[in-house]
Design a protein around this motif. Structure first.
Motif, mmCIF file in Angstrom:
data_model
loop_
_atom_site.group_PDB
_atom_site.id
_atom_site.type_symbol
_atom_site.label_atom_id
_atom_site.label_comp_id
_atom_site.label_asym_id
_atom_site.label_seq_id
_atom_site.Cartn_x
_atom_site.Cartn_y
_atom_site.Cartn_z
ATOM 1 N N SER A 1 0.853 -1.182 0.000
ATOM 2 C CA SER A 1 0.000 0.000 0.000
ATOM 3 C C SER A 1 0.887 1.229 0.000
ATOM 4 O O SER A 1 2.097 1.136 0.243
ATOM 5 N N GLY A 2 0.270 2.380 -0.291
ATOM 6 C CA GLY A 2 0.999 3.638 -0.200
ATOM 7 C C GLY A 2 1.408 4.255 -1.518
ATOM 8 O O GLY A 2 1.990 5.342 -1.539
ATOM 9 N N GLY A 3 1.142 3.575 -2.615
ATOM 10 C CA GLY A 3 1.494 4.157 -3.902
ATOM 11 C C GLY A 3 0.612 5.344 -4.247
ATOM 12 O O GLY A 3 -0.374 5.626 -3.558
ATOM 13 N N GLY A 4 0.977 6.046 -5.313
ATOM 14 C CA GLY A 4 0.185 7.187 -5.732
ATOM 15 C C GLY A 4 0.912 8.051 -6.724
ATOM 16 O O GLY A 4 1.931 7.643 -7.294
ATOM 17 N N MET B 1 13.360 -9.580 2.993
ATOM 18 C CA MET B 1 12.183 -8.916 2.460
ATOM 19 C C MET B 1 12.669 -7.813 1.548
ATOM 20 O O MET B 1 13.520 -7.004 1.959
ATOM 21 N N GLY B 2 12.147 -7.786 0.327
ATOM 22 C CA GLY B 2 12.664 -6.822 -0.629
ATOM 23 C C GLY B 2 11.580 -6.069 -1.382
ATOM 24 O O GLY B 2 10.382 -6.390 -1.280
ATOM 25 N N TRP B 3 12.043 -5.061 -2.099
ATOM 26 C CA TRP B 3 11.185 -4.307 -3.009
ATOM 27 C C TRP B 3 11.759 -4.384 -4.413
ATOM 28 O O TRP B 3 12.975 -4.245 -4.609
ATOM 29 N N PHE B 4 10.894 -4.611 -5.352
ATOM 30 C CA PHE B 4 11.235 -4.616 -6.761
ATOM 31 C C PHE B 4 10.294 -3.643 -7.475
ATOM 32 O O PHE B 4 9.282 -3.229 -6.916
ATOM 33 N N ARG B 5 10.622 -3.299 -8.709
ATOM 34 C CA ARG B 5 9.730 -2.431 -9.472
ATOM 35 C C ARG B 5 9.768 -2.813 -10.948
ATOM 36 O O ARG B 5 10.753 -3.374 -11.434
ATOM 37 N N GLN B 6 8.673 -2.510 -11.625
ATOM 38 C CA GLN B 6 8.592 -2.762 -13.052
ATOM 39 C C GLN B 6 7.924 -1.581 -13.728
ATOM 40 O O GLN B 6 6.763 -1.266 -13.453
ATOM 41 N N ALA B 7 8.688 -0.942 -14.602
ATOM 42 C CA ALA B 7 8.179 0.178 -15.380
ATOM 43 C C ALA B 7 7.565 -0.355 -16.673
ATOM 44 O O ALA B 7 7.908 -1.453 -17.124
ATOM 45 N N GLU C 1 11.736 8.809 -13.623
ATOM 46 C CA GLU C 1 12.183 7.453 -13.947
ATOM 47 C C GLU C 1 11.933 6.454 -12.830
ATOM 48 O O GLU C 1 12.159 5.252 -13.003
ATOM 49 N N ASP C 2 11.455 6.918 -11.673
ATOM 50 C CA ASP C 2 11.069 6.001 -10.601
ATOM 51 C C ASP C 2 9.641 5.496 -10.807
ATOM 52 O O ASP C 2 9.185 4.620 -10.055
ATOM 53 N N THR C 3 8.939 6.029 -11.797
ATOM 54 C CA THR C 3 7.585 5.586 -12.087
ATOM 55 C C THR C 3 7.573 4.105 -12.440
ATOM 56 O O THR C 3 8.298 3.663 -13.335
ATOM 57 N N ALA C 4 6.763 3.340 -11.709
ATOM 58 C CA ALA C 4 6.713 1.892 -11.894
ATOM 59 C C ALA C 4 5.666 1.300 -10.959
ATOM 60 O O ALA C 4 5.165 1.984 -10.060
ATOM 61 N N VAL C 5 5.378 0.039 -11.173
ATOM 62 C CA VAL C 5 4.640 -0.740 -10.178
ATOM 63 C C VAL C 5 5.676 -1.316 -9.221
ATOM 64 O O VAL C 5 6.639 -1.959 -9.663
ATOM 65 N N TYR C 6 5.474 -1.084 -7.945
ATOM 66 C CA TYR C 6 6.416 -1.544 -6.927
ATOM 67 C C TYR C 6 5.852 -2.776 -6.235
ATOM 68 O O TYR C 6 4.682 -2.788 -5.807
ATOM 69 N N TYR C 7 6.697 -3.797 -6.133
ATOM 70 C CA TYR C 7 6.307 -5.072 -5.562
ATOM 71 C C TYR C 7 7.113 -5.376 -4.310
ATOM 72 O O TYR C 7 8.337 -5.207 -4.297
ATOM 73 N N CYS C 8 6.423 -5.858 -3.302
ATOM 74 C CA CYS C 8 7.066 -6.396 -2.114
ATOM 75 C C CYS C 8 7.296 -7.883 -2.332
ATOM 76 O O CYS C 8 6.460 -8.562 -2.962
ATOM 77 N N THR D 1 1.924 -2.048 -6.183
ATOM 78 C CA THR D 1 1.281 -0.749 -6.000
ATOM 79 C C THR D 1 1.923 0.241 -6.966
ATOM 80 O O THR D 1 3.141 0.262 -7.120
ATOM 81 N N GLN D 2 1.092 1.052 -7.618
ATOM 82 C CA GLN D 2 1.584 1.958 -8.652
ATOM 83 C C GLN D 2 2.156 3.224 -8.038
ATOM 84 O O GLN D 2 1.530 3.855 -7.185
ATOM 85 N N VAL D 3 3.342 3.580 -8.503
ATOM 86 C CA VAL D 3 3.962 4.862 -8.150
ATOM 87 C C VAL D 3 4.176 5.635 -9.448
ATOM 88 O O VAL D 3 4.816 5.126 -10.374
ATOM 89 N N THR D 4 3.632 6.831 -9.505
ATOM 90 C CA THR D 4 3.776 7.678 -10.681
ATOM 91 C C THR D 4 4.376 9.013 -10.260
ATOM 92 O O THR D 4 3.847 9.679 -9.377
ATOM 93 N N VAL D 5 5.498 9.363 -10.891
ATOM 94 C CA VAL D 5 6.186 10.605 -10.578
ATOM 95 C C VAL D 5 6.082 11.519 -11.796
ATOM 96 O O VAL D 5 6.572 11.180 -12.881
#
Length: 121
Positions: free
Chosen positions: A7-10, A34-40, A89-96, A115-119
């Motif tokens: 949660s927490g994207g936006g 425990m990690g975070w990944f992202r996919q643009a 360039e940080d815009t992506a879907v972020y995965y735990c 969760t989607q992050v859009t910058v």
């Protein structure tokens, strides 16, 4: 099995901040990292950061080092990603993700829905 819910994207302007949260449930004691990944869009999923569940060992991708901070609350089974100085360039879907085996790299075993992050620039 481990269940992960992000949660927490936006939407945020460049230079802004966001904090992502990941709630873990199930056999969380099996987790080593425990990690975070992202996919643009149009790109492969990439590693962002990870933290050892027991202890404080962390690892960051060069692209986020100094801007992103991973943290955890073992008692609450929560992992967080504080993202500062965000760039378009940080815009992506972020995965735990959770990993049962030792070593921060290599395949992760469990994934959240993202969760989607859009910058915006």
């Amino acid at each position: 099995q481990v269940q992960l819910v992000e949660s927490g994207g936006g939407l945020v302007q460049a230079g802004g901040s966001l904090r992502l949260s990941c709630a873990a449930s199930g056999r969380t004691f099996d987790n080593i990292y425990m990690g975070w990944f992202r996919q643009a869009p149009g790109k492969e999923r990439e590693f962002v950061t990870t933290i050892r569940w027991i202890g404080d060992t962390t690892l960051y991708a060069d692209s986020v080092k100094g801007r992103f901070t991973i943290s955890k609350d073992n008692a609450k089974n929560m992992v967080y990603l504080q993202m500062n100085s965000l760039k378009p360039e940080d815009t992506a879907v972020y995965y735990c993700a959770a990993k049962k085996s030792y070593g921060p790299r290599g395949p992760y075993d469990y994934w959240g829905q993202g969760t989607q992050v859009t910058v915006s620039s």
